[in-house]
Design a protein around this motif. Structure first.
Motif, short mmCIF file in Angstrom:
data_model
loop_
_atom_site.label_atom_id
_atom_site.label_comp_id
_atom_site.label_asym_id
_atom_site.label_seq_id
_atom_site.Cartn_x
_atom_site.Cartn_y
_atom_site.Cartn_z
N ILE A 104 0.73 -1.24 -0.14
CA ILE A 104 -0.15 0.23 0.13
C ILE A 104 0.99 1.27 -0.03
CG2 ILE A 104 -1.96 -1.21 1.34
CD1 ILE A 104 -0.90 0.20 3.79
N THR A 105 0.49 2.27 -0.89
CA THR A 105 1.21 3.52 -0.76
C THR A 105 0.70 4.42 0.41
OG1 THR A 105 1.42 3.39 -2.96
CG2 THR A 105 1.79 5.58 -2.25
N VAL A 106 1.56 5.12 1.23
CA VAL A 106 1.10 5.82 2.54
C VAL A 106 1.79 7.28 1.94
CG1 VAL A 106 1.53 6.42 4.75
CG2 VAL A 106 1.49 4.11 4.08
N GLU A 107 0.52 8.18 1.82
CA GLU A 107 0.90 9.60 1.53
C GLU A 107 0.94 10.48 2.41
OE1 GLU A 107 -1.60 10.90 -1.68
OE2 GLU A 107 -1.42 9.18 -3.27
N ARG A 108 1.95 10.49 3.12
CA ARG A 108 2.54 11.22 4.23
C ARG A 108 3.74 11.65 4.40
NH1 ARG A 108 2.58 8.02 9.13
NH2 ARG A 108 0.18 7.60 8.69
N LYS A 147 6.08 10.12 -0.13
CA LYS A 147 5.29 8.63 -0.58
C LYS A 147 6.24 7.66 -0.39
CE LYS A 147 2.23 10.88 -3.95
NZ LYS A 147 1.65 10.76 -5.17
N LYS A 148 5.68 6.44 0.31
CA LYS A 148 6.51 5.20 0.29
C LYS A 148 5.58 4.10 0.16
CE LYS A 148 7.13 5.56 5.29
NZ LYS A 148 8.06 5.36 6.52
N VAL A 176 4.33 0.58 1.43
CA VAL A 176 4.55 -0.36 2.65
C VAL A 176 3.94 -1.61 2.40
CG1 VAL A 176 3.99 -0.39 5.06
CG2 VAL A 176 4.53 1.67 3.95
#
Length: 796
Positions: free
Chosen positions: A158-162, A165-166, A168
């Protein structure tokens, strides 16, 4: 400065807050109410009486309770209100002294196949927690015991946009208790393919026999014909294995039909989604007949009808699984829970015991938690809703009940009366709409509405005590002490309907001969097996007309004319007289006013505020195009005909140039059941419960059948209306019909030719025949609860 005291000023020594001891209603005009003004005492039991359709529900539910709910909703933020039903302010000048209203109505509980008594009352939620803590082996959290929760497993990135972006890596797993075979329904459907299509024909030749599926223009059929998966010109029986598999079970896929992108899906999943996902009772009659013909429901072989996965069934407390617990009668389950002593879940056990004991106290101990909610009668559903309020610590609350004695045997009414008095004695205001004399007798204050129904009602005819009501000259006052007398002679049966070894639900191998050609009443305490015996054993063939308690489904566009089929002969008569199409005279079809689409009003949605309905300026609320209103029949246009009462329309279509025998016959039936005051175009949503029941009866009377089965036809009927119903039943029998009535009302029992009494108790204490014979024999015998109450009723 004047020393005169203002009204409502407290006496010296009392607090100003103590002066608010009245609910004041001034100028109420909801539905048929005619500027009603009334003061109701708080912390008292007030019963509202009057003939069916006199305005009781309009005053109690649509005015007092509706405004209380609306004011409470307004205390929430606009965001929260957006998720709540939007309520308009009732048509009333002053509403003062309101308290929080808790409404316990007769609306049937949702007929969703996954809704049960346990899920509807939150008992299942408590049991799931109990088994997740004490069950052996331990299989997971509470969701692992829920037949509404499927097991889910997933993993991936899943892509965490915080910030930056990375990606996980994540895994997700949820253990559910749903049986994978029946998807938590407890039954599986088997579809008879011969009822879906004629395999000797091709799709181009019109092979489908499903209602509404026509091969020439219907989009659904064109999707199959032009999908490319099958040859539309080849008979279905000549399909290859692959073609047949694609035709019946194909996965959803996009196809182009006549230049339009549509979804192709196999016939079986298509039928399951379009027909089997809906409540059967909500379907149109011809669709319901198709489903009953084409689909058979059998108990799921994998979970044996428990709806639960193997893991959920394997986890036990002692020797009991959650499936066993839900299948027990609630009074037995309460005893089992009482034996559990585990300090770690003590608060949970206390709450569970209290809820189960409430079921028993209210007379529903014979139910089981796995009973589908849609199978409960109106009276049972209302008492199930009462359960959450019985142990409540709330005071100074207004409880509003809609005929709480519906579906109750005279033996059970006393228990219901005690519960109502207990709620009042805790300092609550109790408002009850009721017809039964036994329930009216306990009132502190009585409000009688009338004098008639519909436009003849809507005024307060009497206010005061029960003793004063008896002496009043109102319809209710005159009929309050009415008692039907036993017949001097009873009709002789012309035959018998043999029922042998009946074991539906709690029936214990019952053998009984139901006499034909007479008025036969089946009675017994609630839960004794009456409906199981008749609905479960009488074959639903072409010769049996069954009028059950299922509610009428209808929108604000539905009215008595559309529901009974009366509008069809009227439209044809208008069309023939004017040489135009019948569709022009339907406000739901070609004749509709284009501005309001035939609704007669323009609806403006105001989000979390109540929507506004304003009369359509183009058609002036008449619902039809101006051109349609120029066509006349018998000197009237279609909107004038729909504004007529049943009685007036019966005269209009019965003689003269407007004589229409087909319409006159339907109108006579409506008049026979006491609905002569209704207007033909009145929306079904404005009818009372008693009016809907009689409308349904009038519709079924037109069906061809030798045996009529009526399930509690006195529901919602005033004492004065019961006499008319008895006359109607007599006319049916005298016309050569057999009438079987499931009923608790003593007047109907006394009027019967033959009585079958089930009992002696409810649930596993019932299911047996405790008496068969004439009402006179039952009274003389007095060996059953029904016999004792009937003897007291007729004064024997």
């Amino acid at each position: 400065m004047s020393s005169a005291k203002r009204p409502g000023t407290p006496q010296p020594g009392s607090h100003v807050a103590d002066s608010h001891d009245l609910i004041r209603v001034h100028g109420a005009r909801e539905n048929n109410l005619k500027d009603v003004s009334i003061d109701l005492p708080k912390r008292r039991l007030t019963v509202f009486t009057g003939v069916s359709g006199s305005g009781k529900s309009s005053l109690v539910f649509n005015t007092i309770a509706a405004e209380s709910q609306r004011l409470i909703n307004e205390t929430y933020s606009a965001f929260v209100q957006g998720f709540m039903p939007t309520l308009a302010r009732p048509e009333v000048d002053v509403l003062d002294g309101l308290t929080t209203a808790i409404i316990v109505d007769q609306q049937r509980m949702g007929a969703d196949p996954r809704s049960t008594v346990g899920t509807a009352t939150d008992v299942n939620a408590m049991l799931r927690i109990l088994f997740s803590r004490l069950g052996d082996p331990h299989i997971g959290p509470p969701s692992a015991y829920s037949f509404n929760t499927a097991s889910v497993r997933a993993s991936g990135a899943i892509t965490v946009e915080r910030g930056s972006k990375k990606a996980v890596k994540a895994t997700f797993q949820r253990t559910g208790g749903m049986c994978t075979n029946c998807e938590g329904r407890g039954t599986v459907s088997d579809i008879d393919l011969t009822q879906l299509y004629d395999d000797s024909k091709s799709l181009a030749e019109g092979a489908f026999t499903i209602p509404g599926w026509k091969s020439d223009s219907q989009w659904t059929v064109q999707v199959y014909a032009q999908s490319g998966f099958v040859d539309p010109d080849k008979p279905i029986r000549e399909y290859t294995d692959q073609e047949l598999r694609d035709f019946l079970y194909g996965e959803p896929v996009k196809v182009k039909v006549n230049g339009v992108n549509l979804t192709y899906e196999g016939l079986i999943p298509k039928i399951q989604k379009s027909f089997l996902s809906k409540d059967k009772e909500a379907m149109q009659p011809h669709i319901r007949a198709f489903v009953e013909r084409a689909v058979t429901f059998t108990t799921c072989p994998e979970c044996e009808g428990t709806r639960l996965s193997e893991g959920a069934r394997s986890s036990r407390i002692g020797k009991i699984s959650i499936a066993d617990a839900c299948a027990m009668e609630i009074r037995d389950l309460a005893d089992w829970v009482r034996e559990l002593a585990e300090p770690s879940v003590a608060p949970l056990l206390t709450a569970l015991r209290d809820t189960l004991d409430s079921f028993v106290e209210i007379g529903l101990g014979y139910l089981s938690l796995d009973r589908p909610a849609g199978t409960l009668s109106g009276g049972e559903a209302q008492r199930v809703k009462m359960i959450r309020h019985l142990g409540s610590s709330l005071t100074d609350t207004t409880y509003v009940f809609d005929e709480p004695t519906v579906g109750l045997h005279p033996h059970d009414i006393q228990r219901m009366n005690d519960l109502l008095l207990r709620l009042r004695d805790k300092g609550n205001t109790v408002l009850v709409v009721e017809h039964k004399p036994e329930a009216i007798a306990i009132a502190d204050h009585v409000v009688d509405l009338g004098p008639g129904a519909g436009t003849q009602g809507g005024t307060v005819c009497f206010e005061g005590t029960v003793a004063e009501l008896r002496g009043s000259d109102t319809v209710t006052g005159r009929h309050l002490d009415d008692r039907a007398v036993l017949k001097e002679s009873v009709r002789k049966p012309t035959g018998a309907l043999e029922i042998r070894d009946a074991r539906t639900h709690n029936l214990q191998g019952v053998d009984v001969d139901v006499p034909l050609g007479v008025l036969c009443v089946v009675t017994g305490v609630a839960g004794s097996g009456k409906s199981s015996l008749i609905h479960g054993s009488v074959p639903a063939g072409a010769d049996v007309v069954s009028v059950d308690q299922s509610p009428i489904k209808g929108s604000r566009r539905s009215n008595p004319a559309t529901y009974t089929g009366l509008l069809d002969p009227i439209r044809k008569a208008f069309a023939k007289a004017n040489g135009v199409k019948p569709a022009l005279f339907s406000a739901n079809s070609e004749g509709a006013c284009p501005t309001c689409n035939g609704a007669g009003v323009i609806y403006t949605d105001l989000a979390m505020m109540a929507g506004v309905a304003t009369p359509c300026e183009d058609c002036e609320g008449k619902r039809f195009q101006p051109a349609v209103l120029e066509y006349r029949f018998g000197g009237r246009d279609i909107s004038e005909v729909l504004a007529m009462s049943v009685d007036r329309a019966e005269e209009f279509f019965g003689a003269g140039e407007a004589r229409t025998p087909a319409a006159h016959k339907i109108l006579q039936r409506l008049s026979d059941v006491g609905l002569g005051y209704l207007t033909l175009g009145q929306p079904l949503t404005t009818l009372s419960g008693g009016e809907r029941q009689r409308l349904k009866l009038a519709t079924h009377m037109g069906e061809k059948g030798g045996v009529y089965v009526l399930d509690e036809p006195t529901t919602g009927l005033h004492l004065a209306d019961v006499e008319q119903l008895l006359g109607l039943l007599d006319r049916l029998v005298d016309a050569g019909k057999s009438v079987i009535v499931i009923e608790h009302h003593q007047a109907v029992m006394a009027h019967a030719d033959w009585i079958i009494d089930l009992g002696p108790g409810a649930g596993h204490d019932g299911g047996r025949i405790v008496f068969e014979g004439t009402p006179a024999d039952l009274v003389a015998d007095r060996s059953t609860l029904t016999g004792e109450h009937l003897a007291a009723y007729v004064g024997a």
